[in-house]
Scaffold this active site. Structure first.
Site, PDB file in Angstrom:
ATOM      1  N   HIS A  97      35.638   4.810 -13.515  1.00 25.07           N
ATOM      2  CA  HIS A  97      34.935   6.016 -13.055  1.00 25.07           C
ATOM      3  C   HIS A  97      35.787   7.242 -13.378  1.00 25.07           C
ATOM      4  O   HIS A  97      36.999   7.233 -13.133  1.00 25.07           O
ATOM      5  CB  HIS A  97      34.661   5.930 -11.548  1.00 25.07           C
ATOM      6  CG  HIS A  97      33.836   7.082 -11.067  1.00 25.07           C
ATOM      7  ND1 HIS A  97      32.470   7.159 -11.280  1.00 25.07           N
ATOM      8  CD2 HIS A  97      34.187   8.236 -10.445  1.00 25.07           C
ATOM      9  CE1 HIS A  97      32.018   8.293 -10.792  1.00 25.07           C
ATOM     10  NE2 HIS A  97      33.043   8.973 -10.278  1.00 25.07           N
TER      11      HIS A  97
ATOM     12  N   SER B 184      33.601   4.650 -26.144  1.00 26.82           N
ATOM     13  CA  SER B 184      35.006   4.955 -26.464  1.00 26.82           C
ATOM     14  C   SER B 184      35.964   4.112 -25.618  1.00 26.82           C
ATOM     15  O   SER B 184      37.060   3.779 -26.079  1.00 26.82           O
ATOM     16  CB  SER B 184      35.291   6.445 -26.292  1.00 26.82           C
ATOM     17  OG  SER B 184      35.214   6.813 -24.944  1.00 26.82           O
ATOM     18  N   ASN B 185      35.534   3.754 -24.416  1.00 28.18           N
ATOM     19  CA  ASN B 185      36.417   2.917 -23.595  1.00 28.18           C
ATOM     20  C   ASN B 185      36.395   1.454 -24.035  1.00 28.18           C
ATOM     21  O   ASN B 185      37.426   0.783 -24.014  1.00 28.18           O
ATOM     22  CB  ASN B 185      36.058   3.066 -22.115  1.00 28.18           C
ATOM     23  CG  ASN B 185      36.524   4.403 -21.591  1.00 28.18           C
ATOM     24  OD1 ASN B 185      37.706   4.601 -21.358  1.00 28.18           O
ATOM     25  ND2 ASN B 185      35.596   5.351 -21.468  1.00 28.18           N
TER      26      ASN B 185
ATOM     27  N   MET C 148      25.667   2.761 -17.018  1.00 28.18           N
ATOM     28  CA  MET C 148      25.118   3.761 -16.099  1.00 28.18           C
ATOM     29  C   MET C 148      23.943   3.215 -15.281  1.00 28.18           C
ATOM     30  O   MET C 148      22.878   3.830 -15.206  1.00 28.18           O
ATOM     31  CB  MET C 148      24.725   5.008 -16.882  1.00 28.18           C
ATOM     32  CG  MET C 148      25.871   5.594 -17.694  1.00 28.18           C
ATOM     33  SD  MET C 148      27.370   5.905 -16.724  1.00 28.18           S
ATOM     34  CE  MET C 148      26.929   7.491 -16.014  1.00 28.18           C
ATOM     35  N   ARG C 149      24.144   2.056 -14.699  1.00 33.08           N
ATOM     36  CA  ARG C 149      23.116   1.480 -13.833  1.00 33.08           C
ATOM     37  C   ARG C 149      23.747   0.995 -12.542  1.00 33.08           C
ATOM     38  O   ARG C 149      24.862   0.467 -12.564  1.00 33.08           O
ATOM     39  CB  ARG C 149      22.434   0.278 -14.499  1.00 33.08           C
ATOM     40  CG  ARG C 149      21.394   0.729 -15.446  1.00 33.08           C
ATOM     41  CD  ARG C 149      20.752  -0.394 -16.193  1.00 33.08           C
ATOM     42  NE  ARG C 149      19.920   0.219 -17.195  1.00 33.08           N
ATOM     43  CZ  ARG C 149      18.649   0.564 -17.011  1.00 33.08           C
ATOM     44  NH1 ARG C 149      18.019   0.262 -15.918  1.00 33.08           N
ATOM     45  NH2 ARG C 149      17.988   1.185 -17.962  1.00 33.08           N
TER      46      ARG C 149
ATOM     47  N   LYS D  51      18.327   1.423 -12.222  1.00 30.41           N
ATOM     48  CA  LYS D  51      19.059   0.328 -11.579  1.00 30.41           C
ATOM     49  C   LYS D  51      18.872  -0.943 -12.397  1.00 30.41           C
ATOM     50  O   LYS D  51      18.041  -0.999 -13.315  1.00 30.41           O
ATOM     51  CB  LYS D  51      18.590   0.127 -10.140  1.00 30.41           C
ATOM     52  CG  LYS D  51      17.136  -0.226 -10.011  1.00 30.41           C
ATOM     53  CD  LYS D  51      16.725  -0.354  -8.543  1.00 30.41           C
ATOM     54  CE  LYS D  51      15.240  -0.624  -8.417  1.00 30.41           C
ATOM     55  NZ  LYS D  51      14.815  -0.788  -7.032  1.00 30.41           N
TER      56      LYS D  51
HETATM   57  C1  GAR Z   1      33.420   7.259 -19.098  1.00 27.44           C
HETATM   58  O1  GAR Z   1      33.930   8.554 -18.897  1.00 27.44           O
HETATM   59  C2  GAR Z   1      33.294   6.518 -17.782  1.00 27.44           C
HETATM   60  O2  GAR Z   1      34.287   6.866 -16.859  1.00 27.44           O
HETATM   61  C3  GAR Z   1      31.942   7.015 -17.320  1.00 27.44           C
HETATM   62  O3  GAR Z   1      31.149   7.003 -18.485  1.00 27.44           O
HETATM   63  C4  GAR Z   1      31.979   7.316 -19.599  1.00 27.44           C
HETATM   64  C5  GAR Z   1      31.710   6.313 -20.693  1.00 27.44           C
HETATM   65  O4  GAR Z   1      32.249   6.742 -21.894  1.00 27.44           O
HETATM   66  N1  GAR Z   1      31.401   6.152 -16.308  1.00 27.44           N
HETATM   67  C6  GAR Z   1      30.768   6.606 -15.224  1.00 27.44           C
HETATM   68  O5  GAR Z   1      30.551   7.779 -15.032  1.00 27.44           O
HETATM   69  C7  GAR Z   1      30.319   5.524 -14.260  1.00 27.44           C
HETATM   70  N2  GAR Z   1      29.953   6.100 -13.013  1.00 27.44           N
HETATM   71  P1  GAR Z   1      32.290   5.757 -23.155  1.00 27.44           P
HETATM   72  O6  GAR Z   1      30.888   5.265 -23.395  1.00 27.44           O
HETATM   73  O7  GAR Z   1      32.786   6.625 -24.280  1.00 27.44           O
HETATM   74  O8  GAR Z   1      33.253   4.638 -22.827  1.00 27.44           O
END
Ligand code: GAR
Length: 198
Positions: A111, A12-13, A92-93, A65
């Site tokens: 984050h 989504s981001n 997420m790595r 990782k």
């Molecule tokens: C987001 O909320 C981002 O902040 C988080 O994963 C989500 C991804 O959402 N990232 C972390 O937690 C990193 N430590 P998305 O796939 O819908 O963009």
């Protein structure tokens, strides 16, 4: 400014960045490639909708990782894109030193908490369980310290007594979708200004 986006999930981001680009709100930045470490990640489907190459890159041999052969695969593929900025949008790595060195000062991460509070996994859940009244999200440069690099910008979300875990999470995500493209647009202007002054 050439952007490469890395993500592991919904995307989504990444979508918010691409929508901003389409609307002419991403400054001088242009997304040139999406990569995911998850073959079924939603982020990969965005490539078709927005006409941007989107590729699964095998992160093996490690589960959490990015190291060893997988890391080398990522470095080579991203270097081939000649990026000015590498955006971790839900990637997420844990990023290791060789990757950091290959793109020194050019990696930013989103984050879902007001760092330095609640680093690591499930920033939203951590904040909810702690009962904070003010939460939010952070965009920061990536360094060897997980979620510890210099903060570029943050957005604040208030938790009201009427909020639920779901409504709170939605507020944080909405804040993220506004913050990340805005930061990228600003960085792209800074890049252009710096280049002009050089
Ligand atoms: C987001 O909320 C981002 O902040 C988080 O994963 C989500 C991804 O959402 N990232 C972390 O937690 C990193 N430590 P998305 O796939 O819908 O963009």
């Amino acid at each position: 400014m050439r952007l490469v986006i890395l993500g592991s999930g919904r995307g989504s981001n990444a979508e918010a960045i691409l929508v901003a680009q389409r609307a002419g709100q991403l400054g001088r930045a242009e997304v040139v490639q999406l990569f995911s470490d998850q073959p079924a990640a939603g982020i990969l489907a965005l490539g078709l909708s927005f006409g941007v190459p989107a590729t699964f890159l095998d992160p093996a041999p490690f589960k959490t990782k990015l190291d060893g052969e997988g890391e080398q695969r990522y470095i080579a593929a991203i270097q081939a894109c000649q990026p000015d900025l590498v955006v971790l949008a839900g990637f997420m790595r844990v990023i290791k030193p060789a990757f950091l060195a290959a793109f020194a000062g050019k990696i930013i991460n989103l984050h879902p908490s007001l760092l330095p509070s609640f680093p690591g996994l499930d920033g939203i859940g951590q904040a909810w369980r702690r009962g904070v009244k003010v939460a939010g999200c952070t965009v920061h440069y990536v360094t060897a310290e997980v979620d510890g690099g210099p903060i570029i910008d943050q957005a604040v979300v208030r938790i009201e007594s009427t909020d639920t875990p779901e409504s709170f999470a939605q507020k944080v995500h909405a804040a993220e979708h506004a913050l990340l493209p805005a930061v990228i647009a600003r960085l792209s202007h800074a890049t252009v200004t710096n280049a002009a002054n050089a």
